[in-house]
Scaffold this motif. Structure first.
Motif, PDB file in Angstrom:
ATOM      1  N   MET A   1       0.839  -1.187   0.000  1.00  0.00           N
ATOM      2  CA  MET A   1       0.000   0.000   0.000  1.00  0.00           C
ATOM      3  C   MET A   1       0.879   1.243   0.000  1.00  0.00           C
ATOM      4  O   MET A   1       1.735   1.389   0.864  1.00  0.00           O
ATOM      5  CB  MET A   1      -0.911  -0.001   1.248  1.00  0.00           C
ATOM      6  CG  MET A   1      -1.894   1.173   1.290  1.00  0.00           C
ATOM      7  SD  MET A   1      -2.805   1.262   2.859  1.00  0.00           S
ATOM      8  CE  MET A   1      -3.631  -0.311   2.911  1.00  0.00           C
ATOM      9  N   ASN A   2       0.674   2.134  -0.998  1.00  0.00           N
ATOM     10  CA  ASN A   2       1.478   3.349  -1.009  1.00  0.00           C
ATOM     11  C   ASN A   2       0.917   4.364  -0.030  1.00  0.00           C
ATOM     12  O   ASN A   2      -0.150   4.164   0.578  1.00  0.00           O
ATOM     13  CB  ASN A   2       1.559   3.922  -2.431  1.00  0.00           C
ATOM     14  CG  ASN A   2       0.200   4.315  -2.987  1.00  0.00           C
ATOM     15  OD1 ASN A   2      -0.630   4.887  -2.288  1.00  0.00           O
ATOM     16  ND2 ASN A   2      -0.027   4.021  -4.267  1.00  0.00           N
ATOM     17  N   ASP A   3       1.646   5.482   0.152  1.00  0.00           N
ATOM     18  CA  ASP A   3       1.251   6.461   1.159  1.00  0.00           C
ATOM     19  C   ASP A   3      -0.133   7.041   0.881  1.00  0.00           C
ATOM     20  O   ASP A   3      -0.923   7.262   1.807  1.00  0.00           O
ATOM     21  CB  ASP A   3       2.289   7.584   1.229  1.00  0.00           C
ATOM     22  CG  ASP A   3       3.602   7.115   1.829  1.00  0.00           C
ATOM     23  OD1 ASP A   3       3.599   6.051   2.484  1.00  0.00           O
ATOM     24  OD2 ASP A   3       4.620   7.802   1.636  1.00  0.00           O
ATOM     25  N   GLY A   4      -0.442   7.280  -0.422  1.00  0.00           N
ATOM     26  CA  GLY A   4      -1.750   7.815  -0.766  1.00  0.00           C
ATOM     27  C   GLY A   4      -2.870   6.865  -0.433  1.00  0.00           C
ATOM     28  O   GLY A   4      -3.902   7.266   0.113  1.00  0.00           O
ATOM     29  N   ASP A   5      -2.676   5.567  -0.737  1.00  0.00           N
ATOM     30  CA  ASP A   5      -3.684   4.558  -0.420  1.00  0.00           C
ATOM     31  C   ASP A   5      -3.856   4.423   1.089  1.00  0.00           C
ATOM     32  O   ASP A   5      -4.983   4.284   1.584  1.00  0.00           O
ATOM     33  CB  ASP A   5      -3.292   3.204  -1.015  1.00  0.00           C
ATOM     34  CG  ASP A   5      -3.372   3.192  -2.534  1.00  0.00           C
ATOM     35  OD1 ASP A   5      -4.043   4.069  -3.098  1.00  0.00           O
ATOM     36  OD2 ASP A   5      -2.744   2.308  -3.146  1.00  0.00           O
ATOM     37  N   GLU A  10      -7.067   5.174   6.004  1.00  0.00           N
ATOM     38  CA  GLU A  10      -7.207   5.679   7.372  1.00  0.00           C
ATOM     39  C   GLU A  10      -8.302   6.731   7.469  1.00  0.00           C
ATOM     40  O   GLU A  10      -9.069   6.771   8.436  1.00  0.00           O
ATOM     41  CB  GLU A  10      -5.863   6.242   7.850  1.00  0.00           C
ATOM     42  CG  GLU A  10      -4.794   5.172   8.042  1.00  0.00           C
ATOM     43  CD  GLU A  10      -3.433   5.755   8.377  1.00  0.00           C
ATOM     44  OE1 GLU A  10      -3.274   6.991   8.243  1.00  0.00           O
ATOM     45  OE2 GLU A  10      -2.542   4.977   8.762  1.00  0.00           O
ATOM     46  N   GLU A  11      -8.402   7.576   6.439  1.00  0.00           N
ATOM     47  CA  GLU A  11      -9.452   8.594   6.399  1.00  0.00           C
ATOM     48  C   GLU A  11     -10.831   7.960   6.351  1.00  0.00           C
ATOM     49  O   GLU A  11     -11.767   8.393   7.032  1.00  0.00           O
ATOM     50  CB  GLU A  11      -9.230   9.491   5.186  1.00  0.00           C
ATOM     51  CG  GLU A  11     -10.317  10.524   4.947  1.00  0.00           C
ATOM     52  CD  GLU A  11     -10.118  11.215   3.604  1.00  0.00           C
ATOM     53  OE1 GLU A  11     -11.009  11.064   2.736  1.00  0.00           O
ATOM     54  OE2 GLU A  11      -9.090  11.886   3.430  1.00  0.00           O
ATOM     55  N   TRP A  16     -16.080   6.282   8.741  1.00  0.00           N
ATOM     56  CA  TRP A  16     -17.092   5.303   9.132  1.00  0.00           C
ATOM     57  C   TRP A  16     -17.296   5.271  10.638  1.00  0.00           C
ATOM     58  O   TRP A  16     -18.426   5.138  11.119  1.00  0.00           O
ATOM     59  CB  TRP A  16     -16.718   3.913   8.610  1.00  0.00           C
ATOM     60  CG  TRP A  16     -17.096   3.724   7.180  1.00  0.00           C
ATOM     61  CD1 TRP A  16     -16.280   3.762   6.088  1.00  0.00           C
ATOM     62  CD2 TRP A  16     -18.409   3.485   6.668  1.00  0.00           C
ATOM     63  NE1 TRP A  16     -17.001   3.561   4.936  1.00  0.00           N
ATOM     64  CE2 TRP A  16     -18.311   3.390   5.253  1.00  0.00           C
ATOM     65  CE3 TRP A  16     -19.667   3.344   7.270  1.00  0.00           C
ATOM     66  CZ2 TRP A  16     -19.418   3.156   4.447  1.00  0.00           C
ATOM     67  CZ3 TRP A  16     -20.773   3.109   6.455  1.00  0.00           C
ATOM     68  CH2 TRP A  16     -20.649   3.015   5.069  1.00  0.00           C
ATOM     69  N   GLN A  17     -16.224   5.401  11.410  1.00  0.00           N
ATOM     70  CA  GLN A  17     -16.361   5.471  12.866  1.00  0.00           C
ATOM     71  C   GLN A  17     -17.255   6.646  13.255  1.00  0.00           C
ATOM     72  O   GLN A  17     -18.176   6.513  14.065  1.00  0.00           O
ATOM     73  CB  GLN A  17     -14.976   5.634  13.513  1.00  0.00           C
ATOM     74  CG  GLN A  17     -14.103   4.399  13.465  1.00  0.00           C
ATOM     75  CD  GLN A  17     -14.395   3.449  14.608  1.00  0.00           C
ATOM     76  OE1 GLN A  17     -15.355   2.685  14.560  1.00  0.00           O
ATOM     77  NE2 GLN A  17     -13.573   3.500  15.642  1.00  0.00           N
ATOM     78  N   ASP A  75     -15.541  -6.189  10.778  1.00  0.00           N
ATOM     79  CA  ASP A  75     -15.604  -4.828  10.256  1.00  0.00           C
ATOM     80  C   ASP A  75     -14.390  -4.086  10.791  1.00  0.00           C
ATOM     81  O   ASP A  75     -13.785  -4.512  11.785  1.00  0.00           O
ATOM     82  CB  ASP A  75     -16.892  -4.123  10.700  1.00  0.00           C
ATOM     83  CG  ASP A  75     -17.257  -2.949   9.793  1.00  0.00           C
ATOM     84  OD1 ASP A  75     -18.125  -3.133   8.913  1.00  0.00           O
ATOM     85  OD2 ASP A  75     -16.664  -1.864   9.938  1.00  0.00           O
ATOM     86  N   PHE A  76     -14.032  -2.955  10.134  1.00  0.00           N
ATOM     87  CA  PHE A  76     -12.915  -2.171  10.654  1.00  0.00           C
ATOM     88  C   PHE A  76     -13.392  -1.049  11.558  1.00  0.00           C
ATOM     89  O   PHE A  76     -12.599  -0.252  12.046  1.00  0.00           O
ATOM     90  CB  PHE A  76     -12.004  -1.663   9.539  1.00  0.00           C
ATOM     91  CG  PHE A  76     -12.547  -0.578   8.631  1.00  0.00           C
ATOM     92  CD1 PHE A  76     -13.856  -0.132   8.686  1.00  0.00           C
ATOM     93  CD2 PHE A  76     -11.711   0.012   7.698  1.00  0.00           C
ATOM     94  CE1 PHE A  76     -14.331   0.858   7.863  1.00  0.00           C
ATOM     95  CE2 PHE A  76     -12.167   1.013   6.847  1.00  0.00           C
ATOM     96  CZ  PHE A  76     -13.479   1.433   6.939  1.00  0.00           C
TER      97      PHE A  76
END
Length: 241
Positions: A1-5, A10-11, A16-17, A75-76
């Protein structure tokens, strides 16, 4: 996973939280039409246990449990899973035995809904925390079309293949490139567009077909859901025995 992904992932987890916190039980108590279909397919195939990926606050996981399946819900979002557990406890405590018997197969209600549902906090970008060939069926309603790259989706389906028993069935739904929101909002590449804070990977048909390589592709069923309406495919595929 690159930094953008990684930043997008994380965003989206934070989004969703926050969404589940602000809108508890946001999708209501009734199961999705995809889950109702999946339960019929799973039962016809002799499945007893179901792994649901992206279970959220649990409307479909609890439906599967009421239908007599043992359910592993992932779920995350810790907030969503906590709502799922509370709902399972409430259904186990509040549902009269006569009502339970009316909606569940024989012997499915002996220990209540909560006893048939376990939850695991898990990001599907990581390997599934289950042994090889350990579940009968897998269900994912609009999970594969979250902010996952095509490579991450392929890796996830390989993990699903790993944990399914021979002859096991995978039912999933995804928004596709015929959806009204496709091409709208913030473009993240790889057919991923962010609209209203939610990033969606809109599936072209060739991606569905590539994910079915080595499986028996039983169905790609187009349907609509919601007020827009969202345009989706319901995909049913089975592992060889």
């Amino acid at each position: 996973m690159n930094d953008g992904d990684k930043e997008l992932a994380e965003e989206q987890q934070r989004h969703w939280q926050d969404t589940y916190t602000a809108h508890p039980g946001m999708y209501g108590d009734e199961p999705s039409t995809a889950a109702v279909h999946a339960a019929q397919v799973f039962r016809a195939g002799g499945a007893r246990d179901v792994l649901e990926l992206g279970a959220g606050h649990g409307r479909d996981a609890l439906y599967f449990a009421r239908e007599g399946f043992t359910v592993r819900a992932t779920d995350f979002s810790a907030v969503g899973l906590e709502q799922l557990r509370k709902a399972a406890d409430a259904q186990a405590a509040d549902t009269p035995a006569a009502d339970v018997q009316a909606v569940e197969p024989p012997a499915a209600h002996a220990h209540g809904v909560a006893a048939r549902v376990t939850t695991t906090l898990h990001d599907v970008r990581e390997p599934l925390p289950l042994p090889d060939a350990s579940v009968d069926a897998v269900f994912a309603h609009m999970l594969l079309c979250m902010a996952l790259s095509s490579a991450e989706v392929h890796a996830l389906v390989e993990e699903i293949r790993r944990v399914l028993r021979p002859g096991g069935t995978f039912v999933y739904t995804v928004r596709h490139t015929g959806d009204a929101h496709y091409g709208a909002g913030i473009a993240h590449g790889d057919d991923i567009y962010e609209h209203g804070g939610f990033a969606v990977h809109f599936f072209p048909r060739h991606l569905v077909d590539s994910l079915a390589a080595g499986w028996t592709l039983a169905e790609v069923h187009p349907f609509e859901e919601g007020d827009l309406p969202r345009r989706l495919w319901r995909v049913t595929q089975t592992l060889p025995r």
